[in-house]
Enzyme design. Structure first.
Site, mmCIF file in Angstrom:
data_model
loop_
_atom_site.group_PDB
_atom_site.id
_atom_site.type_symbol
_atom_site.label_atom_id
_atom_site.label_comp_id
_atom_site.label_asym_id
_atom_site.label_seq_id
_atom_site.Cartn_x
_atom_site.Cartn_y
_atom_site.Cartn_z
ATOM 1 N N ASP A 165 0.864 -1.185 0.000
ATOM 2 C CA ASP A 165 0.000 0.000 0.000
ATOM 3 C C ASP A 165 0.899 1.232 0.000
ATOM 4 O O ASP A 165 1.514 1.570 1.022
ATOM 5 C CB ASP A 165 -0.902 0.009 1.238
ATOM 6 C CG ASP A 165 -2.001 -1.054 1.175
ATOM 7 O OD1 ASP A 165 -1.786 -2.102 0.536
ATOM 8 O OD2 ASP A 165 -3.068 -0.835 1.775
ATOM 9 N N LYS A 228 -6.998 3.382 -3.512
ATOM 10 C CA LYS A 228 -7.458 3.350 -2.117
ATOM 11 C C LYS A 228 -7.684 4.776 -1.641
ATOM 12 O O LYS A 228 -6.921 5.686 -1.989
ATOM 13 C CB LYS A 228 -6.400 2.640 -1.277
ATOM 14 C CG LYS A 228 -6.629 2.630 0.229
ATOM 15 C CD LYS A 228 -5.482 1.890 0.921
ATOM 16 C CE LYS A 228 -5.543 2.023 2.437
ATOM 17 N NZ LYS A 228 -4.393 1.362 3.100
ATOM 18 N N LYS A 264 -10.432 0.201 -2.691
ATOM 19 C CA LYS A 264 -10.324 -0.018 -1.249
ATOM 20 C C LYS A 264 -10.653 1.258 -0.495
ATOM 21 O O LYS A 264 -9.849 2.189 -0.448
ATOM 22 C CB LYS A 264 -8.912 -0.481 -0.883
ATOM 23 C CG LYS A 264 -8.708 -0.725 0.626
ATOM 24 C CD LYS A 264 -7.309 -1.216 0.923
ATOM 25 C CE LYS A 264 -7.050 -1.322 2.433
ATOM 26 N NZ LYS A 264 -5.673 -1.789 2.738
#
Length: 328
Positions: A165, A228, A264
């Site tokens: 991430d 995300k 996400k």
């Protein structure tokens, strides 16, 4: 719950080819606009649009569990705490409840930790198909020297992380440096190798929904496997308007390239009923294919406890205290 429902809540993680990215197309980027008032009106209708009861609600909540990146990103994390979190990831709901629901074998989508906790997490998850995700590139601000951010990815992949991430440089969005953002994310993608890359936009710091839309498109062009919303450390994290903008960018990118990119939302999603709203939005905007853990994740920790509490109510007819459903 049917056998089909049970099967669909399980992993494996990936069934589609990865997004290879594409050359930066500024025309495609600049076409991304956002009508804030229309987006907010649409988002405001979402919580009341679908009503899920009984077995249907339980099935959707089980699906939500399978899409959780169970996360601990605290400065006082220890190997013992991570091991307990991983035990919860392997069995996210009490065994008697899983048996009553016909969901033996249900797990979360991944466990997300800082770099130093990758090794304990990998060890605790040995023998499962649950990947370890690591936050990287100077998380959460992304302001460390660029070479160090790239090196950090390599260290985390070498340590066993299967998902990375990354955080983007918000200043590149705020100043309209789309080429710089593209080059940055493309370099991060190359450093990840076979590990999947989730690009965190930190949408609460991007200023406008139009910036969110354009940053989403640039990150996907650079090869992001997921986009995300947030690090969870900003003052504003995942919201429905932002989610709507990002999902529509994903839909348009898929229409242009044929590549599916995951989504996400992270930060602030802690109640089962909120998870159901997000799942219904995914279904409406992207379709059923995105309702699987290889294309949708919740970045969350306390969400799992509330879902387990709701599933216990479904099975027993009684609510239990939240402290009975500890995460780790």
């Amino acid at each position: 719950m049917t056998e089909a429902q049970t099967t669909q809540t399980h992993l494996p993680q990936t069934t589609d080819p990865r997004n290879p990215g594409m050359p930066l197309d500024m025309d495609m980027v600049m076409r991304r606009t956002a009508n804030r008032s229309a987006i907010e009106r649409r988002a405001a209708t979402l919580p009341g649009r679908r009503t899920l009861k009984k077995d249907h609600q339980a099935a959707w909540l089980a699906r939500a569990i399978s899409c959780i990146d169970l996360t601990t990103l605290a400065g006082d994390d220890t190997p013992g705490r991570v091991a307990r979190l991983c035990a919860k990831a392997r069995q996210p709901v009490r065994a008697d409840l899983l048996a009553a629901l016909g969901l033996d074998g249900l797990t979360v989508g991944a466990v997300c930790v800082y770099h130093d906790m990758i090794a304990p997490a990998v060890s605790a998850l040995a023998g499962t198909n649950i990947p370890v995700a690591a936050v990287s590139t100077g998380f959460p601000a992304g302001l460390s020297p660029f070479g160090l951010r790239v090196a950090e990815i390599g260290e985390s992949v070498s340590a066993g992380a299967r998902e990375i991430d990354i955080v983007i440089s918000r200043r590149k969005v705020l100043t309209g440096d789309w080429q710089g953002l593209y080059d940055e994310v493309k370099t991060f993608r190359e450093a990840c190798g076979d590990a999947h890359i989730k690009a965190i936009l930190a949408t609460g710091e991007l200023g406008t929904l139009q910036n969110v839309a354009r940053a989403s498109m640039v990150c996907m062009m650079a090869g992001a496997d997921f986009i995300k919303t947030s690090t969870g450390k900003e003052s504003v994290n995942a919201t429905l308007p932002v989610s709507l903008v990002m999902m529509r960018a994903i839909r348009d990118y898929h229409g242009e390239t044929g590549c599916r990119v995951g989504y996400k939302p992270a930060g602030g999603i802690s109640r089962a009923k909120d998870a159901l709203v997000y799942l219904s939005l995914v279904k409406d905007e992207l379709g059923d294919r995105w309702l699987r853990p290889d294309l949708f994740r919740f970045g969350a920790s306390s969400l799992l406890g509330d879902i387990e509490r709701q599933l216990e109510h479904h099975v027993t007819g009684a609510y239990s205290a939240s402290w009975r459903h500890a995460i780790g």
